[in-house]
Design an enzyme around this catalytic site. Structure first.
Site, mmCIF file in Angstrom:
data_model
loop_
_atom_site.group_PDB
_atom_site.id
_atom_site.type_symbol
_atom_site.label_atom_id
_atom_site.label_comp_id
_atom_site.label_asym_id
_atom_site.label_seq_id
_atom_site.Cartn_x
_atom_site.Cartn_y
_atom_site.Cartn_z
ATOM 1 N N LYS A 1 0.864 -1.192 0.000
ATOM 2 C CA LYS A 1 0.000 0.000 0.000
ATOM 3 C C LYS A 1 0.895 1.236 0.000
ATOM 4 O O LYS A 1 1.808 1.354 0.840
ATOM 5 C CB LYS A 1 -0.822 -0.032 1.268
HETATM 6 C C1 E4P Z 1 -8.296 1.549 4.205
HETATM 7 O O1 E4P Z 1 -7.482 0.845 3.686
HETATM 8 C C2 E4P Z 1 -8.090 2.249 5.467
HETATM 9 O O2 E4P Z 1 -7.314 1.445 6.322
HETATM 10 C C3 E4P Z 1 -9.364 2.516 6.213
HETATM 11 O O3 E4P Z 1 -10.482 2.097 5.506
HETATM 12 C C4 E4P Z 1 -9.463 3.876 6.823
HETATM 13 O O4 E4P Z 1 -10.676 3.938 7.510
HETATM 14 P P1 E4P Z 1 -10.991 5.089 8.583
HETATM 15 O O5 E4P Z 1 -11.249 6.351 7.841
HETATM 16 O O6 E4P Z 1 -12.209 4.591 9.295
HETATM 17 O O7 E4P Z 1 -9.772 5.179 9.467
#
Ligand code: E4P
Length: 218
Positions: free
Chosen positions: A85
């Site tokens: 990522k």
């Molecule tokens: C996605 O890969 C992220 O880890 C995640 O969905 C972020 O979510 P949040 O905005 O609830 O922290």
């Protein structure tokens, strides 16, 4: 639509994987920091990869391209399930191209606009992660973003998968399904909300009560 769990909590992951409810995992540095404590995050990534037969997103923490690539390659070596990522920055997109050229799958994260999603697809992203909940948090429309990215990717034949992220409630999942997102990642709480329905619970209670009155076994 593929369902991913957004967590680094191995116990949560094991429960959902045992029930075959999930197709993969996403993590981020905040989730990993919570789960790892004093342990080695790489051990946790390996444990997750052994638990789930699907993509496991592991995020780099460098912000400069070459270091992102080094970290990404290190992460990818942990297990074949790892998807690296990278954040949606200029360096992140350069790292995305370099990692893809090496055959490593990349999830481009922290996407908040159609133009960002377009550039990530051009950089060869395997997944694009638009954060719908965080768009809603600032009075935007996260689901509108998903729909627009779907249209752009279809218009131009991009194969990058749309991974609706920052999902906060079941309606985000319903809209993701209707708009044609390829995947949605969510916390365990939302995953189990998808499964539950009060009429299922009351219907089952009534069936069981009636059956009990019969006093027989199957
Ligand atoms: C996605 O890969 C992220 O880890 C995640 O969905 C972020 O979510 P949040 O905005 O609830 O922290």
């Amino acid at each position: 639509m593929k369902i991913f769990l957004d967590t680094a909590d191995v116990a949560e992951i094991r429960r959902a994987a045992d029930a075959n409810l999930i197709d993969g995992i996403t993590t981020n540095p905040s989730l990993m920091a919570q789960a790892a404590g004093k342990g080695d995050p790489r051990d946790i990534f390996l444990e997750i990869c052994k638990t789930v037969d699907g993509p496991v997103s592991a995020e780099v923490v460098a912000i400069e391209k070459d270091t992102m690539v080094t970290e990404g390659k290190r992460l990818a070596k942990i297990h074949d399930n790892i998807v690296v990522k990278v954040p949606l920055t200029e360096d992140g997109l350069r790292a995305c191209r370099a990692l893809r050229a090496d055959g490593i799958r990349v999830n481009v994260t922290l996407c908040f606009s159609v133009t960002q999603a377009h550039l990530a697809a051009k950089a060869g992203a395997t997944f694009i992660s638009p954060f719908v909940g965080r768009v809603d948090d600032i009075s935007g429309d996260g689901m509108e973003l998903i729909g627009q990215i779907r249209q752009v990717y279809d218009n131009y034949g991009f194969e990058t998968e749309i991974l609706a992220a920052s999902i906060r409630h079941p309606q985000h999942v319903v809209q993701s399904l209707l708009l044609g997102a390829d995947c949605a990642t969510m916390p365990a709480k939302v995953l189990y909300q998808l499964l539950k329905h009060p009429l299922t619970d009351s219907g089952l209670s009534a069936f069981l009560a009636d059956w009990k009155k019969l006093g027989k076994e199957l």
